[in-house]
Design a protein around this motif. Structure first.
Motif, PDB file in Angstrom:
ATOM      1  N   GLU A 180      -3.317  21.689  -3.424  1.00  0.00           N
ATOM      2  CA  GLU A 180      -4.190  21.781  -4.601  1.00  0.00           C
ATOM      3  C   GLU A 180      -5.274  20.703  -4.579  1.00  0.00           C
ATOM      4  N   GLU A 181      -4.916  19.533  -4.097  1.00  0.00           N
ATOM      5  CA  GLU A 181      -5.911  18.459  -3.969  1.00  0.00           C
ATOM      6  C   GLU A 181      -7.021  18.877  -3.013  1.00  0.00           C
ATOM      7  N   GLU A 182      -6.651  19.476  -1.874  1.00  0.00           N
ATOM      8  CA  GLU A 182      -7.648  19.887  -0.887  1.00  0.00           C
ATOM      9  C   GLU A 182      -8.494  21.056  -1.400  1.00  0.00           C
ATOM     10  N   ILE A 183      -7.890  21.955  -2.178  1.00  0.00           N
ATOM     11  CA  ILE A 183      -8.663  23.051  -2.772  1.00  0.00           C
ATOM     12  C   ILE A 183      -9.735  22.480  -3.704  1.00  0.00           C
ATOM     13  N   CYS A 188     -15.388  21.287  -4.792  1.00  0.00           N
ATOM     14  CA  CYS A 188     -16.382  20.293  -5.187  1.00  0.00           C
ATOM     15  C   CYS A 188     -17.541  20.262  -4.186  1.00  0.00           C
ATOM     16  N   GLU A 189     -17.208  20.306  -2.902  1.00  0.00           N
ATOM     17  CA  GLU A 189     -18.259  20.299  -1.880  1.00  0.00           C
ATOM     18  C   GLU A 189     -19.054  21.600  -1.903  1.00  0.00           C
ATOM     19  N   LYS A 208     -23.191  20.856   3.630  1.00  0.00           N
ATOM     20  CA  LYS A 208     -22.539  21.895   4.434  1.00  0.00           C
ATOM     21  C   LYS A 208     -21.521  21.277   5.393  1.00  0.00           C
ATOM     22  N   LYS A 209     -21.882  20.168   5.993  1.00  0.00           N
ATOM     23  CA  LYS A 209     -20.977  19.463   6.902  1.00  0.00           C
ATOM     24  C   LYS A 209     -19.734  18.998   6.155  1.00  0.00           C
ATOM     25  N   HIS A 210     -19.936  18.440   4.974  1.00  0.00           N
ATOM     26  CA  HIS A 210     -18.795  17.970   4.182  1.00  0.00           C
ATOM     27  C   HIS A 210     -17.908  19.147   3.765  1.00  0.00           C
TER      28      HIS A 210
END
Length: 246
Positions: A180-183, A188-189, A208-210
């Motif tokens: 969930e943290e990674e989602i 956000c990015e 885009k890279k992030h």
């Protein structure tokens, strides 16, 4: 010197004689066949990978007849590489086999020594730890994961090796907090990327890279969850329904 015994219940027929015959055939091919004379380590590599996947397919299909056939094809590649090594003066088949035997004996102290291993998990843990103590071994646990592995299999193997030395979640349910943290970080990015595109900002490429990096982190966490819940089948880069996952 450790005592190594053969299992008399397993009949290898004339395996030693046939292996010697194979070495002789390889010697003749290397001298007399234009195609075999032309081959190098680099030229054989793609074919070795192909043969490995053909063996994997036969195993997944339960086709033991073709398993034996593909094992022979892979053995030919081992013999071929050993012949190339002999020509270069770096190693030969004897050194290959001797190194393998020494490695197996060293990494199985519960069989050839006085160490104890109560279960398969303990064997794997000992194996990974012993690798770091060898002269030519992997000094870091994750350094033993080949760079060229398909991405999903590579992520799985990295996580599995970390688990083998005690680095894992205490409870598998804990992995969902990380997912969930990674989602959240990925979303956000993506939002930042959308804003940069909408407003014509110069740092759209950076967003885009992030976003790509965060998507990679998200995939890594999902593969970890699948590993913990035994929901990912990687024997041949396929799941339990035969669908490609790599």
């Amino acid at each position: 010197m450790e005592k190594v015994t053969r299992d008399n219940n397993i009949q290898d027929s004339n395996a030693v004689a046939e292996f010697d015959r194979l070495l002789g055939i390889m010697d003749q091919l290397r001298v007399k066949c234009p195609w075999d004379r032309k081959q190098t380590f680099a030229s054989l590599r793609p074919q070795t990978i192909e043969e490995t996947f053909e063996l994997s397919d036969a195993i997944l299909k339960g086709d033991l007849h073709n398993v034996a056939k593909e094992l022979g094809d892979l053995l030919l590649h081992v013999v071929f590489y050993a012949r190339l090594g002999k020509e270069s003066g770096e190693f030969d088949m004897g050194k290959v086999i001797d190194s393998l035997c020494n490695k197996l004996i060293y990494r199985h102290p519960h069989v050839f020594g006085d160490a104890m291993a109560a279960n398969a998990e303990q064997v794997v843990q000992n194996w990974e730890q012993l690798k770091t103590t060898e002269k030519d071994g992997n000094k870091r646990v994750l350094s033993g994961v080949p760079e060229g592995l398909p991405s999903i299999i590579k992520a799985y193997r990295m996580q599995d090796k970390a688990r083998a030395v005690g680095f894992d979640w205490e409870e598998r349910e804990q992995v969902w907090d990380k997912v969930e943290e990674e989602i959240g970080e990925f979303k956000c990015e993506l939002a930042g990327l959308a804003k940069a595109h909408r407003e014509g900002l110069l740092d759209e490429t950076l967003y885009k890279k992030h976003a790509q990096e965060e998507f990679g982190d998200l995939l890594f966490s999902l593969i970890n969850a699948a590993r913990l819940y035994e929901a990912l089948y990687l024997s041949g880069g396929e799941d339990h329904k035969g669908r490609k996952v790599s």
